[in-house]
Design a protein around this motif. Structure first.
Motif, short mmCIF file in Angstrom:
data_model
loop_
_atom_site.label_atom_id
_atom_site.label_comp_id
_atom_site.label_asym_id
_atom_site.label_seq_id
_atom_site.Cartn_x
_atom_site.Cartn_y
_atom_site.Cartn_z
N ASN A 136 0.84 -1.28 -0.14
CA ASN A 136 0.09 -0.14 -0.02
C ASN A 136 1.03 1.44 -0.01
O ASN A 136 0.34 2.57 -0.29
N GLU A 137 2.12 1.12 0.64
CA GLU A 137 3.03 2.32 0.55
C GLU A 137 3.69 2.78 -0.77
O GLU A 137 4.11 3.81 -1.03
N LEU A 138 3.45 1.83 -1.65
CA LEU A 138 3.90 2.12 -3.26
C LEU A 138 2.97 2.25 -4.04
O LEU A 138 1.74 2.02 -4.00
N THR A 139 3.49 3.28 -5.30
CA THR A 139 2.46 3.39 -6.33
C THR A 139 2.31 2.30 -7.03
O THR A 139 3.01 0.92 -7.03
N VAL A 140 1.27 2.13 -8.09
CA VAL A 140 0.85 0.98 -8.90
C VAL A 140 2.11 0.74 -9.90
O VAL A 140 2.77 -0.33 -9.75
N LEU A 141 3.10 1.79 -10.35
CA LEU A 141 4.47 1.42 -11.00
C LEU A 141 5.43 1.08 -10.12
O LEU A 141 5.97 0.07 -10.59
N GLU A 142 5.44 1.52 -8.75
CA GLU A 142 6.47 0.96 -7.88
C GLU A 142 6.17 -0.59 -7.65
O GLU A 142 7.24 -1.34 -7.46
N ASN A 143 5.10 -0.81 -7.62
CA ASN A 143 4.48 -2.06 -7.14
C ASN A 143 4.89 -3.13 -8.24
O ASN A 143 5.71 -4.37 -8.03
N ILE A 144 4.58 -3.06 -9.51
CA ILE A 144 5.00 -3.81 -10.53
C ILE A 144 6.36 -3.85 -10.68
O ILE A 144 6.85 -4.85 -11.04
N ASP A 145 7.11 -2.68 -10.78
CA ASP A 145 8.72 -2.61 -10.63
C ASP A 145 9.21 -3.66 -9.65
O ASP A 145 10.15 -4.29 -10.07
N TYR A 146 8.84 -3.48 -8.45
CA TYR A 146 9.46 -4.25 -7.30
C TYR A 146 9.16 -5.68 -7.48
O TYR A 146 10.28 -6.53 -7.45
N PHE A 147 8.06 -6.14 -7.99
CA PHE A 147 7.89 -7.73 -8.08
C PHE A 147 8.48 -8.20 -9.38
O PHE A 147 9.15 -9.43 -8.99
N CYS A 148 8.64 -7.37 -10.40
CA CYS A 148 9.70 -7.67 -11.54
C CYS A 148 10.91 -7.83 -11.30
O CYS A 148 11.45 -8.73 -11.51
#
Length: 358
Positions: A136-148
Motif C-alpha cells: 500500500n505504501e508504493l504506487t502502481v508503477l513502483e509495485n509492478i517494478d518491485y515484483f518484476c
C-alpha cells in the motif's frame, strides 16, 4: 513381311512392361512416405507435462487434505482445478509452490523436483492469489517494478517488462495511484500485473475475479486467454463455472483430497447420467396425463411447479421425440418447450453432491 511382323511383336510388350514396372512402385513409395510423415507430425504435437504430481499425501493432524493425489499439467494448456471448499485445492497449490511440506509423494515442475530452494524453477512461475498481495505504501508503477525486480536484475530489461505489464492490464492512467485509491477491479488488475511482469511460463490463478465488476472480469479473462496464446501454461481455480466453460482446455475435479474426474468439458459431461433437461410450460394438464409423462423411458427426475414441468432425462436415443409424440397424442397444449444439455454445474453436483460454492 515375316521380319517386320516379328519387330512389332517384340517391341510392344517391352514398352508396356516398362510402363507397368516404373509407374506402380512410384505410387506405392509416395503413399508410404506421406503416411510416415503424418505419424511423425502427430508425435511432435504430443507435449510433455510441465507439472507432475505423483501420489501426494498431506495430513493435518487427523485430517487428510491430499490423499494419494496425482496431477499433470501439459505445456500450453489452461487447466481448471475445481473442488468444493475443503477439497484440497489450496493445499495442492501450496505444496506445488513449496510453501508447505507434504508427507509423501513427488512434485516435479519443468522436469525438476520442486523444493523451497529451487529458485531457478520459481523464477519461471507467476502466482496470482485470491487475496491481493501488493504494498500500500508504493504506487502502481513502483509495485509492478518491485515484483518484476525480484526475478529480473537487468535494469533496461526490467523497465521494458514493467511497461509491457502495465499496458497488458490497462493501468497506464493509474501509474501514480496507490492501491487504496483503486477500485476493486483495478486492484485485481494490479495484482495480476505484479504476478506476470517477469514473463513466467507457468502461471497460477487462484480465483482472480472474486468481487469485481463484469467489465473488469471480462478484461481479466481476456487477459488470461492472451497470456495463454503467448505461450503461458495456466492453472486456474474459480467458483464460477461460466469462467471454466470459457477458459479451460481440461478440468480436474478434486474432493476430499482425491481426483474424482479429469477430462475436457465434453468428456466430463458424457460421464454423468444426465443426458438433457427439458422444461415445458403447459396451458393445462390433468393428473392422468402427468402420470403418463412420468412413465416415459429414461426419465431420471420429473417435477411440476404450477403449469411448468421440469424433466431430467438420462442419456438415451429419441427422448425428445418420445415426449413430443406423447404431448401430441394426449393433445397437451403448451406455451413454451425447451431443452438443454447438461452444464458443468450438473457435472460437479452429480460427482461431488455439492454446489461449487458450497
Amino acid at each position: 513381311m515375316e521380319k517386320e511382323t516379328k519387330k512389332k511383336v517384340t517391341i510392344k510388350p517391352k514398352k508396356e512392361t516398362k510402363k507397368k514396372v516404373t509407374i506402380k512402385p512410384k505410387k506405392e513409395t509416395k503413399k508410404k512416405e506421406t503416411i510416415k510423415s503424418k505419424k511423425e507430425i502427430k508425435k511432435k504435437i504430443v507435449k510433455k507435462p510441465i507439472v507432475e504430481i505423483k501420489n501426494l499425501v498431506k495430513n493435518y493432524k487427523k485430517v487428510t487434505a491430499l490423499d494419494d493425489f496425482n496431477l499433470e499439467i501439459k505445456e500450453g494448456e489452461i487447466l481448471g482445478l475445481l473442488g468444493p471448499n475443503g477439497s484440497g485445492k489450496t493445499t495442492c497449490i501450496n505444496c506445488l509452490l513449496s510453501l508447505i511440506t507434504f508427507d509423501k509423494g513427488m512434485i516435479k515442475i519443468f522436469d525438476k523436483e520442486m523444493s523451497p530452494e529451487a529458485y531457478d524453477i520459481k523464477s519461471k512461475i507467476g502466482v496470482i492469489f485470491q487475496d491481493v498481495a501488493v504494498f500500500n505504501e508504493l504506487t502502481v508503477l513502483e509495485n509492478i517494478d518491485y515484483f518484476c525486480g525480484l526475478y529480473i536484475s537487468d535494469h533496461k530489461l526490467r523497465k521494458q517488462y514493467v511497461e509491457e505489464a502495465v499496458k497488458f492490464v490497462g493501468l497506464e492512467e493509474f501509474l501514480k495511484f496507490r492501491p487504496k485509491q483503486l477500485s476493486g477491479g483495478l486492484l485485481r488488475r494490479l495484482n495480476i500485473a505484479c504476478g506476470i511482469a517477469h514473463k513466467p511460463s507457468l502461471i497460477f490463478f487462484d480465483e482472480p475475479t472474486v468481487g469485481v465488476d463484469p467489465q473488469s472480469r471480462n478484461k481479466i479473462l481476456e487477459g488470461i486467454k492472451e497470456l495463454n496464446k503467448k505461450g503461458a501454461t495456466i492453472l486456474y481455480t474459480t467458483h464460477y463455472m461460466e469462467e471454466v466453460e470459457q477458459l479451460c482446455d481440461r478440468i480436474v475435479i478434486i474432493d476430499k483430497g482425491k481426483e474424482i474426474a479429469n477430462g475436457s468439458k465434453q468428456e466430463l459431461k458424457e460421464k454423468i447420467k444426465i443426458g438433457e433437461k427439458v422444461t415445458i410450460e403447459v396451458l393445462e394438464i390433468n393428473p392422468e396425463q402427468y402420470k403418463k409423462i412420468s412413465k416415459i423411458k429414461n426419465i431420471l427426475d420429473i417435477e411440476q411447479i404450477g403449469n411448468t414441468i421440469n424433466i431430467v432425462f438420462k442419456n438415451g436415443n429419441h427422448n425428445l421425440d418420445t415426449l413430443i409424440d406423447l404431448l401430441k397424442a394426449e393433445d397437451i397444449k403448451y406455451e413454451r418447450f425447451f431443452s438443454e444439455r447438461p452444464t458443468l454445474n450438473d457435472v460437479f453436483l452429480e460427482m461431488t453432491g455439492k454446489e461449487l460454492r458450497d
